[in-house]
Design a protein around this motif. Structure first.
Motif, PDB file in Angstrom:
ATOM      1  N   TYR A   1       0.842  -1.195   0.000  1.00 31.94           N
ATOM      2  CA  TYR A   1       0.000   0.000   0.000  1.00 31.94           C
ATOM      3  C   TYR A   1       0.875   1.242   0.000  1.00 31.94           C
ATOM      4  N   GLN A   2       0.307   2.312  -0.547  1.00 37.43           N
ATOM      5  CA  GLN A   2       0.981   3.606  -0.516  1.00 37.43           C
ATOM      6  C   GLN A   2       0.005   4.655   0.007  1.00 37.43           C
ATOM      7  N   PRO A   3       0.516   5.733   0.577  1.00 41.68           N
ATOM      8  CA  PRO A   3      -0.363   6.758   1.140  1.00 41.68           C
ATOM      9  C   PRO A   3      -1.240   7.401   0.073  1.00 41.68           C
ATOM     10  N   VAL A   4      -2.427   7.787   0.498  1.00 38.44           N
ATOM     11  CA  VAL A   4      -3.350   8.523  -0.359  1.00 38.44           C
ATOM     12  C   VAL A   4      -3.281   9.979   0.058  1.00 38.44           C
ATOM     13  N   ASN A   5      -3.090  10.848  -0.906  1.00 39.95           N
ATOM     14  CA  ASN A   5      -3.030  12.275  -0.624  1.00 39.95           C
ATOM     15  C   ASN A   5      -4.456  12.818  -0.557  1.00 39.95           C
ATOM     16  N   LEU A   6      -4.897  13.099   0.639  1.00 39.70           N
ATOM     17  CA  LEU A   6      -6.255  13.586   0.846  1.00 39.70           C
ATOM     18  C   LEU A   6      -6.226  15.066   1.233  1.00 39.70           C
ATOM     19  N   GLN A   7      -6.120  15.905   0.242  1.00 37.28           N
ATOM     20  CA  GLN A   7      -6.112  17.335   0.497  1.00 37.28           C
ATOM     21  C   GLN A   7      -7.537  17.831   0.502  1.00 37.28           C
TER      22      GLN A   7
END
Length: 102
Positions: free
Chosen positions: A93-99
């Motif tokens: 898994y990789q981080p999700v950029n939740l701006q």
């Protein structure tokens, strides 16, 4: 990009104590690998023979190529793989950029 490896480990129920003892020894192997950033082993509350291994790597290749193709992986395998039934599912898994939209 850093990745999180999540391995779902189903240990043969009568062998959980032996698995944990072997993992205590095996964790030094993975901790010494290039690209290793950290790990934790979690035991399921509802199903005590089920564990989740979370390992942070600096790249997918550090795990899939660097670790799995190494002599150290053969040691890891010898210490741990006989405890699993069925064989673990491993995903990355990789981080999700939740701006937040303003």
């Amino acid at each position: 990009m850093a990745v999180l490896e999540i391995a779902h480990l189903d240990v043969i129920p009568a062998q959980t104590a032996a698995f944990e003892a072997a993992f205590a020894q095996a964790q030094a192997i993975i901790a010494g690998m290039p690209g290793y950033l950290g790990h934790e082993l979690q035991q399921c509350v509802e199903r005590p023979a089920h564990y989740a291994l979370l390992v942070r790597w600096d790249s997918l290749e550090a795990h899939t190529v660097g670790f799995r193709a190494s002599a150290q992986y053969q040691q890891w395998k010898a210490l741990l793989h006989h405890f699993y039934h069925p064989f673990p599912t491993v995903e990355h898994y990789q981080p999700v950029n939740l701006q937040r939209a303003e």
